[in-house]
Design an enzyme around this catalytic site. Structure first.
Site, mmCIF file in Angstrom:
data_model
loop_
_atom_site.group_PDB
_atom_site.id
_atom_site.type_symbol
_atom_site.label_atom_id
_atom_site.label_comp_id
_atom_site.label_asym_id
_atom_site.label_seq_id
_atom_site.Cartn_x
_atom_site.Cartn_y
_atom_site.Cartn_z
ATOM 1 N N ARG A 18 60.598 48.269 1.277
ATOM 2 C CA ARG A 18 60.849 48.674 2.666
ATOM 3 C C ARG A 18 60.360 47.606 3.647
ATOM 4 O O ARG A 18 61.126 46.876 4.218
ATOM 5 C CB ARG A 18 60.152 50.036 2.928
ATOM 6 C CG ARG A 18 60.670 50.773 4.176
ATOM 7 C CD ARG A 18 60.182 50.261 5.498
ATOM 8 N NE ARG A 18 58.733 50.253 5.651
ATOM 9 C CZ ARG A 18 58.121 49.729 6.698
ATOM 10 N NH1 ARG A 18 58.813 49.134 7.666
ATOM 11 N NH2 ARG A 18 56.790 49.729 6.796
ATOM 12 N N CYS A 243 57.003 40.710 10.359
ATOM 13 C CA CYS A 243 57.171 41.722 11.392
ATOM 14 C C CYS A 243 58.097 41.162 12.465
ATOM 15 O O CYS A 243 57.823 40.110 13.033
ATOM 16 C CB CYS A 243 55.831 42.097 12.016
ATOM 17 S SG CYS A 243 56.021 43.299 13.345
#
Length: 305
Positions: A18, A243
Site C-alpha cells: 500500500r 510521501c
C-alpha cells in the site's frame, strides 16, 4: 526517557503493497500486487497493509483495491489492513472484509492541510464516524500519526503536538497508533520524545514505530524505540515508498534491513529473511530497479558471487 529490556520478539507490519506502491508512476497490475502479498505472508509476515480505499482520482495506483483484496489467499493468523480516509472509503472497503482499517492524522497543521485539505481537528471529526462504524463491525482500528518529529512545511514538531494528536485519536476510539517520521528527519532522542508523548495516551503494546530513511536514521530510530519497549514496527519490503506531499522523502525503512538487524540482536520476528529478499526481488524486478534494501543487495550479490 525510561529504557527497558529489549523485546525478545518484534512484530513487523509490511506496508509495501500500500504505502510502498501508492506513489509508483508505473501502474502495477493487481496480479503483481497479489503476488507480492502472497510472497510476504509466505516469508512469515503476520501483518500486511494491502491497499487503500481512496478516490482513484487521487491515488490511481490503488483503483484495483477490491480486486487485490479478493485475490489474496488469506492465511489464518495474518492480519490484512487497508487505509480508509473517510466514511465513503470505509463503506467501499467493507465488502473486502479487512481485519483492520487505518486512518491517518498529522501532528503538523500545515501538513494536515496539504495532505487532506483540513485542520487536525477537522480530520478527527471526519475519522470519528469511520472509527465508530469499524469498531461496531468488529474491525480493528489503527491510526498513522504523520510528521511526529518533523514536517516539510513547519520544520521541527514539538512532542506536545504528538501528545495532542494521540489524545484526540484515543478519544474517538482508535485502538493503536503509529509514530511516523514521515520525512525521515528524526534522530533517536527526538523519536523517543515523540513516543514518550504518545505513551501519555496509549500503552506501549499499542504503539508502533514507522521510520523513513531519508537521512539514514531509520535503523538508529528503530533501536531507540526498541530501547523504550516498542515491539511493533512498520517497514516496507525493498524500501518501497515515500510521501507525495513530503518533497524529498525517501522510502520507508526496508523490511529486510530491519529483520537483519533484529535477528543479529537475537530478537525473533518469525520472518524468513531469504524468502523476504525473494519477495523484494519480485517487486523490484517488476519495477525495473534495484531494491532499496542494503541488506538485500549485499546478500543477493553474495548469492550471485
Amino acid at each position: 526517557m525510561s529504557l527497558h529490556q529489549l523485546p525478545s520478539r518484534v512484530r513487523l507490519i509490511d506496508v509495501g503493497p500500500r504505502d510502498g506502491l501508492q506513489n509508483e508512476k508505473t501502474p502495477v497490475p493487481a496480479d503483481i500486487k497479489i503476488g507480492l502479498v502472497q510472497r510476504l505472508q509466505a516469508a512469515g509476515l503476520q501483518e500486511i497493509e494491502v491497499t487503500s480505499f481512496v478516490s482513484p482520482k487521487w491515488v490511481p495506483q490503488m483503483a484495483d483495491n477490491a480486486q487485490v483484496m479478493a485475490g489474496i489467499q488469506r492465511q489464518p493468523g495474518v492480519r490484512y489492513s487497508v487505509l480508509t480516509p473517510n466514511l465513503q472509503g470505509y463503506q467501499a472497503a467493507l465488502a473486502s472484509q479487512p481485519d483492520e482499517i487505518v486512518v491517518f492524522g498529522a501532528a503538523s497543521e500545515a501538513f494536515s492541510q496539504k495532505n487532506i485539505n483540513c485542520s487536525i481537528a477537522e480530520s478527527i471529526e471526519r475519522f470519528a464516524p469511520v472509527v465508530q462504524a469499524a469498531l461496531a463491525a468488529g474491525i480493528g482500528v489503527r491510526a498513522a500519526m504523520s510528521c511526529t518529529v518533523g514536517c516539510p512545511y513547519e520544520g521541527e514538531i514539538a512532542p506536545e503536538r504528538v501528545g495532542y494528536l494521540a489524545g484526540l485519536l484515543k478519544q474517538i476510539g482508535v485502538q493503536r497508533v503509529d509514530v511516523a517520521d514521515t520525512i525521515g528527519v528524526g534522530t533517536p532522542r527526538k523519536v523517543q520524545a515523540a513516543i514518550e508523548a504518545t505513551l501519555q495516551h496509549y500503552a506501549i503494546d499499542d504503539i508502533s514505530g514507522h521510520f523513513h530513511d531519508t537521512y539514514g536514521q531509520a535503523l538508529s530510530n528503530t533501536l531507540a524505540a526498541l530501547e523504550m519497549g516498542v515491539w511493533n514496527f512498520q517497514s516496507s519490503v525493498a524500501g518501497l515508498g515515500g510521501c507525495p506531499y513530503a518533497k524529498g522523502a525517501t522510502g520507508n525503512v526496508a523490511t529486510e534491513d530491519v529483520v537483519y538487524m533484529l535477528h543479529g540482536m537475537g530478537i525473533d520476528t518469525g520472518i524468513d529473511l531469504d524468502k523476504l529478499i525473494d519477495a523484494g526481488s519480485y517487486i523490484s524486478d517488476f519495477l525495473g530497479r534495484k531494491s532499496h534494501s542494503r541488506v538485500a543487495v549485499a546478500l543477493l550479490n553474495r548469492r550471485a558471487g
